[in-house]
Design an enzyme around this catalytic site. Structure first.
Site, PDB file in Angstrom:
ATOM      1  N   ASP A   1       7.789  11.963 -53.030  1.00  0.00           N
ATOM      2  CA  ASP A   1       7.725  12.115 -54.489  1.00  0.00           C
ATOM      3  C   ASP A   1       8.728  13.187 -54.927  1.00  0.00           C
ATOM      4  O   ASP A   1       8.735  14.299 -54.386  1.00  0.00           O
ATOM      5  CB  ASP A   1       6.288  12.553 -54.836  1.00  0.00           C
ATOM      6  CG  ASP A   1       5.984  12.457 -56.320  1.00  0.00           C
ATOM      7  OD1 ASP A   1       6.650  11.669 -57.020  1.00  0.00           O
ATOM      8  OD2 ASP A   1       5.064  13.168 -56.769  1.00  0.00           O
ATOM      9  N   HIS A   2       9.579  12.851 -55.886  1.00  0.00           N
ATOM     10  CA  HIS A   2      10.545  13.815 -56.450  1.00  0.00           C
ATOM     11  C   HIS A   2      11.442  14.488 -55.416  1.00  0.00           C
ATOM     12  O   HIS A   2      11.529  15.723 -55.364  1.00  0.00           O
ATOM     13  CB  HIS A   2       9.819  14.903 -57.271  1.00  0.00           C
ATOM     14  CG  HIS A   2       9.149  14.371 -58.492  1.00  0.00           C
ATOM     15  ND1 HIS A   2       9.851  14.003 -59.630  1.00  0.00           N
ATOM     16  CD2 HIS A   2       7.850  14.120 -58.755  1.00  0.00           C
ATOM     17  CE1 HIS A   2       8.995  13.555 -60.542  1.00  0.00           C
ATOM     18  NE2 HIS A   2       7.771  13.606 -60.029  1.00  0.00           N
TER      19      HIS A   2
ATOM     20  N   ASN B   1       2.036   6.730 -61.141  1.00  0.00           N
ATOM     21  CA  ASN B   1       1.806   7.961 -60.364  1.00  0.00           C
ATOM     22  C   ASN B   1       0.645   8.780 -60.909  1.00  0.00           C
ATOM     23  O   ASN B   1       0.624   9.118 -62.109  1.00  0.00           O
ATOM     24  CB  ASN B   1       3.043   8.850 -60.433  1.00  0.00           C
ATOM     25  CG  ASN B   1       4.172   8.351 -59.562  1.00  0.00           C
ATOM     26  OD1 ASN B   1       4.142   7.228 -59.077  1.00  0.00           O
ATOM     27  ND2 ASN B   1       5.153   9.193 -59.361  1.00  0.00           N
ATOM     28  N   ILE B   2      -0.273   9.126 -60.022  1.00  0.00           N
ATOM     29  CA  ILE B   2      -1.440   9.916 -60.432  1.00  0.00           C
ATOM     30  C   ILE B   2      -1.682  11.032 -59.421  1.00  0.00           C
ATOM     31  O   ILE B   2      -1.877  10.769 -58.234  1.00  0.00           O
ATOM     32  CB  ILE B   2      -2.682   9.000 -60.563  1.00  0.00           C
ATOM     33  CG1 ILE B   2      -2.450   8.013 -61.712  1.00  0.00           C
ATOM     34  CG2 ILE B   2      -3.949   9.833 -60.801  1.00  0.00           C
ATOM     35  CD1 ILE B   2      -3.396   6.854 -61.760  1.00  0.00           C
TER      36      ILE B   2
HETATM   37  P1  13P Z   1       0.207  13.567 -63.182  1.00  0.00           P
HETATM   38  O1  13P Z   1       0.419  15.056 -63.200  1.00  0.00           O
HETATM   39  O2  13P Z   1       0.056  13.014 -64.555  1.00  0.00           O
HETATM   40  O3  13P Z   1      -0.905  13.180 -62.286  1.00  0.00           O
HETATM   41  O4  13P Z   1       1.561  12.907 -62.595  1.00  0.00           O
HETATM   42  C1  13P Z   1       1.778  12.861 -61.207  1.00  0.00           C
HETATM   43  C2  13P Z   1       3.155  12.415 -60.871  1.00  0.00           C
HETATM   44  O5  13P Z   1       3.899  11.894 -61.673  1.00  0.00           O
HETATM   45  C3  13P Z   1       3.584  12.626 -59.472  1.00  0.00           C
HETATM   46  O6  13P Z   1       4.923  12.287 -59.295  1.00  0.00           O
HETATM   47  O1  G3H Z   2       5.021  15.255 -59.966  1.00  0.00           O
HETATM   48  C1  G3H Z   2       4.450  16.226 -59.473  1.00  0.00           C
HETATM   49  C2  G3H Z   2       3.247  16.024 -58.635  1.00  0.00           C
HETATM   50  O2  G3H Z   2       2.071  16.150 -59.386  1.00  0.00           O
HETATM   51  C3  G3H Z   2       3.276  16.928 -57.451  1.00  0.00           C
HETATM   52  O3  G3H Z   2       2.952  18.227 -57.809  1.00  0.00           O
HETATM   53  O4  G3H Z   2       4.791  19.593 -56.842  1.00  0.00           O
HETATM   54  O5  G3H Z   2       2.552  20.618 -57.332  1.00  0.00           O
HETATM   55  O6  G3H Z   2       2.825  19.009 -55.438  1.00  0.00           O
HETATM   56  P1  G3H Z   2       3.314  19.430 -56.795  1.00  0.00           P
HETATM   57 ZN    ZN Z   3       6.178  12.692 -60.967  1.00  0.00          ZN
END
Ligand code: 13P
Ligand code: G3H
Ligand code: ZN
Length: 312
Positions: free
Chosen positions: A83-84, A257-258
């Site tokens: 993720d990201h 995404n959640i």
């Molecule tokens: P939320 O903070 O809305 O759960 O989004 C999570 C997310 O986009 C993780 O990439």
């Molecule tokens: O998009 C972000 C996600 O909720 C992940 O959050 O970077 O604190 O792990 P985090």
């Molecule tokens: Zn995100």
């Protein structure tokens, strides 16, 4: 079943008018809660790890936890997604260590730079059988005070998506249509409205192409209440209305995404348990309640928001 990429899952989701949930994982109990719900409801699922998760747990632990889930549930299509991902190096590291999908997030960089790095990641990933998500547009909270021009500038520009996808070769695209990260998205009384018209424009320009929504937690008020009744001090906030996410999932949105909702559920379970049992100090006791809430939330999302139940 070994871990899979999202390619076939997205094809089926696109054609079937549903989306696959992408849930953030940081520890064993979160992985277990998500997988238990997905297994019971026969739903494909994406487990995703952020940079923060990889730092907290150590990426090797997360990969092995997700591989354990796949081994215990051979019937379930499970994707392990970064993720990201901030740059090529982190994406390469994940591709080389067992992830089946990565996100390269250069959405805050100029268009040409975003194209160049996303393409570099896509080329490397595809040579290794891994799929890639990239992002166009800026996800941030839309406050009342923001001018219409400034607000429009944050949304994904549909005129850019075709060129971006063609030049990068990425497999899915995250777009900004009014969602935002975190538990404090909108103030109570605000009326959050996703720009489904922008989604529609994007999907017209990219027929059949999977779209991703980040920042899609809905901030369930019952968990916020439980947290605050048990010693927490969360501010009032509301999230993305679930019926709007359901609408998006019927169209081109194939991944939702959640993360924040799971955090709220886990915290509510642990806080309530410790209030009710002040003598408990065995983590297995209070983490069981946190894990049960994670499972309940994921089951709710699968049935009521994503529509991905009975799809395997
Ligand atoms: P939320 O903070 O809305 O759960 O989004 C999570 C997310 O986009 C993780 O990439
Ligand atoms: O998009 C972000 C996600 O909720 C992940 O959050 O970077 O604190 O792990 P985090
Ligand atoms: Zn995100």
């Amino acid at each position: 079943m070994a871990l899979v990429t999202s390619k076939e899952l997205f094809e089926k989701a696109y054609n079937g008018g549903y989306a696959v949930g992408a849930f953030n994982v940081n520890n064993m109990e979160i992985v277990q809660g998500i997988i238990e719900a997905a297994a019971e409801l026969k739903s494909p699922v994406i487990l995703q790890a952020s940079a923060g998760a990889r730092k907290y747990a150590n990426s090797v632990y997360l990969v092995k936890l997700v591989e354990a889930a796949a081994e215990l549930h051979p019937e379930l299509p499970i994707v392990l997604h970064l993720d990201h991902g901030a740059d090529f190096e982190v994406c390469k590291e994940c591709i080389d260590s067992g992830f089946t999908s990565v996100m390269i997030d250069c959405s805050s960089k100029p268009f040409e730079e975003n194209v160049a790095i996303s393409k570099q990641v896509a080329d490397y990933a595809h040579a290794h059988g891994v799929v890639v998500e990239a992002e166009l547009g800026t996800l941030s909270g839309v406050e009342d005070e923001v001018s219409v021009d400034a607000e429009n500038a944050m949304y994904t520009n549909p005129d850019q998506v075709e060129e971006f996808v063609k030049r990068t070769g990425v497999d899915s695209l995250a777009i900004a249509i009014g969602t935002s990260h975190g538990a404090y998205k909108f103030k109570p009384g605000q009326n959050p409205k996703l720009r489904l018209d922008i989604l529609e424009e994007v999907s017209k320009r990219l027929p059949g192409f999977p779209i991703v929504l980040h920042g899609s937690s809905s901030v369930p008020q019952e968990y916020v209440k439980t947290i605050n009744e048990n010693g927490g001090a969360l501010k009032d906030a509301i999230g993305i209305p679930e019926e709007q996410l359901r609408e998006a999932a019927k169209g081109a949105v194939c991944k939702i995404n959640i993360d924040s909702d799971l955090r709220l559920g886990m915290t509510a379970g642990v806080r309530k348990h410790l209030t009710e049992h002040p003598d408990h100090f065995d983590p297995r006791q209070y983490l069981t309640d946190g894990r049960t809430n994670v499972k309940d939330i994921v089951a709710h999302k699968i049935k009521e928001v994503l529509g991905s139940d009975n799809k395997i």
